[in-house]
Design a protein around this motif. Structure first.
Motif, short mmCIF file in Angstrom:
data_model
loop_
_atom_site.label_atom_id
_atom_site.label_comp_id
_atom_site.label_asym_id
_atom_site.label_seq_id
_atom_site.Cartn_x
_atom_site.Cartn_y
_atom_site.Cartn_z
N PHE A 51 3.52 -31.63 -23.89
CA PHE A 51 4.71 -32.23 -24.48
C PHE A 51 4.74 -33.74 -24.27
CE2 PHE A 51 6.51 -27.86 -24.40
CZ PHE A 51 6.82 -27.78 -25.75
N ASN A 52 4.24 -34.18 -23.13
CA ASN A 52 4.18 -35.61 -22.87
C ASN A 52 3.21 -36.29 -23.84
OD1 ASN A 52 5.05 -37.84 -21.18
ND2 ASN A 52 2.99 -37.88 -20.35
N ASN A 53 2.07 -35.62 -24.10
CA ASN A 53 1.10 -36.17 -25.05
C ASN A 53 1.61 -36.07 -26.49
OD1 ASN A 53 -1.18 -37.22 -23.65
ND2 ASN A 53 -1.78 -35.16 -23.09
N LEU A 54 2.38 -35.03 -26.77
CA LEU A 54 2.97 -34.88 -28.11
C LEU A 54 3.91 -36.04 -28.39
CD1 LEU A 54 2.63 -32.69 -30.29
CD2 LEU A 54 4.75 -31.67 -29.48
N LEU A 60 1.78 -42.98 -31.43
CA LEU A 60 0.48 -43.64 -31.56
C LEU A 60 -0.52 -42.95 -32.49
CD1 LEU A 60 -0.01 -44.25 -27.73
CD2 LEU A 60 0.64 -45.99 -29.40
N GLY A 61 -0.23 -41.72 -32.88
CA GLY A 61 -1.21 -40.88 -33.57
C GLY A 61 -1.86 -41.50 -34.79
N CYS A 185 -4.23 -33.50 -26.85
CA CYS A 185 -3.35 -32.49 -27.46
C CYS A 185 -4.15 -31.28 -27.95
CB CYS A 185 -2.56 -33.09 -28.61
SG CYS A 185 -1.18 -34.15 -28.10
N MET A 186 -5.32 -31.54 -28.54
CA MET A 186 -6.17 -30.46 -29.04
C MET A 186 -6.61 -29.55 -27.89
SD MET A 186 -8.36 -32.85 -31.67
CE MET A 186 -9.54 -31.63 -32.22
N ILE A 187 -7.02 -30.17 -26.79
CA ILE A 187 -7.46 -29.40 -25.62
C ILE A 187 -6.29 -28.62 -25.04
CG2 ILE A 187 -8.32 -29.58 -23.24
CD1 ILE A 187 -10.04 -31.94 -24.16
N ASP A 188 -5.13 -29.26 -24.96
CA ASP A 188 -3.94 -28.59 -24.41
C ASP A 188 -3.55 -27.38 -25.24
OD1 ASP A 188 -3.63 -30.23 -22.22
OD2 ASP A 188 -2.22 -31.60 -23.19
N ILE A 212 11.17 -27.83 -18.69
CA ILE A 212 11.89 -28.75 -19.59
C ILE A 212 12.37 -29.98 -18.81
CG2 ILE A 212 13.94 -29.04 -21.03
CD1 ILE A 212 13.63 -26.05 -21.77
N ALA A 213 12.94 -29.72 -17.64
CA ALA A 213 13.44 -30.82 -16.81
C ALA A 213 12.30 -31.75 -16.39
CB ALA A 213 14.15 -30.26 -15.58
N ALA A 214 11.16 -31.16 -15.99
CA ALA A 214 10.01 -31.97 -15.58
C ALA A 214 9.45 -32.77 -16.75
CB ALA A 214 8.92 -31.07 -15.00
N THR A 215 9.46 -32.17 -17.95
CA THR A 215 8.98 -32.85 -19.15
C THR A 215 9.85 -34.05 -19.48
OG1 THR A 215 8.11 -30.76 -20.03
CG2 THR A 215 8.40 -32.58 -21.58
N ILE A 216 11.16 -33.85 -19.45
CA ILE A 216 12.10 -34.95 -19.72
C ILE A 216 11.93 -36.06 -18.69
CG2 ILE A 216 14.55 -35.59 -19.80
CD1 ILE A 216 15.10 -32.77 -20.90
N ALA A 217 11.76 -35.66 -17.42
CA ALA A 217 11.54 -36.66 -16.36
C ALA A 217 10.27 -37.45 -16.62
CB ALA A 217 11.47 -35.96 -15.00
#
Length: 257
Positions: A51-54, A60-61, A185-188, A212-217
């Protein structure tokens, strides 16, 4: 307390990636491993990492180099599956050795040994000059995809190897970062699709609100870190993080953690 610790570390880890040289997954995995079985920790880290890479992909994609993405990414996708299945095979294997220390039983498990050794290797890869400055000719991109994909699927460690192979492609800074994000993202996606079975089987151990909380952080860490400091490496901090990762890995391999 679990929420507080993991979210704070996720925020700091995401910020640290901007100037410590280490990826979010490398720093976040040991934290999750303190609270969950190692295979679940890897899965949770993968979800946050994806999600961080998304988030980065949306921004940037468009700068990604399609030719490099295909040359590196296709082998990476395939071997990410193999890496993820290796993780599944290692999960649940009988301990290699057990011992007693201060009247407490400890177990040295195959999966923890493999993940611990990989953590040590990739920590050293980022601080030993000869390893840190590794570069490979662009003609070896497919082989780089194989290595990065396999280790990405097995433990999530893909960034250092990916950079070593992409650095010689003469991409602009924007294209280099964007291409790396697309491949990550592809690997994930590949590894999470394999982890999905374990997610279903062990859903009681997973805490989605925590993810979700860790992703937002992590998002906030990346955002504010980018505001505070440019993409530079602070050598002292990098060595400190590597040292802590190695200490954690030794305790992890010995079954103390």
């Amino acid at each position: 307390m679990d929420y507080f610790i993991i979210c704070i570390v996720s925020l700091l880890a995401s910020g640290l990636t901007l100037f410590s040289g280490f990826g979010l997954g490398t720093i976040l995995l040991p934290v999750f491993a303190l609270f969950f079985p190692v295979e679940i920790a890897i899965t949770l880290t993968a979800i946050v990492h994806f999600f961080n890479n998304l988030f980065k992909l949306v921004i940037l994609g468009k700068h990604a180099n399609k030719k490099v993405v295909l040359a590196f990414g296709i082998p990476a996708i395939l071997f990410a599956f193999f890496g993820a299945y290796t993780l599944k095979h290692l999960t649940g294997l009988a301990p290699l050795y057990d011992y007693t220390l201060y009247n407490k039983q400890f177990y040295i498990e195959p999966l923890k040994v493999v993940i611990g050794l990989l953590l040590i290797f990739f920590a050293l890869l980022d601080i030993i000059p000869k390893l840190k400055n590794l570069e490979f000719n662009s003609k070896y991109l497919p082989f780089g995809g194989v290595l990065s994909g396999y280790f990405g699927g097995l433990s999530g460690h893909q960034g250092a190897l990916r950079s070593a192979f992409l650095i010689r492609t003469n991409l602009s800074k924007e294209a280099f970062i964007a291409t790396g994000v697309v491949i990550a993202c592809m690997i994930d996606i590949s590894r999470i699709s394999v982890y999905a079975e374990s997610i279903i089987e062990q859903k009681d151990l997973l805490n989605y609100s925590l993810v979700i909380a860790a992703t937002i952080a992590a998002f906030f860490g990346a955002f504010f870190g980018n505001k505070l400091v440019k993409k530079v490496t602070i050598e002292y901090l990098q060595k400190l993080v590597a040292f802590l990762l190695i200490i954690f890995s030794i305790f992890f391999i010995l079954g103390i953690i």
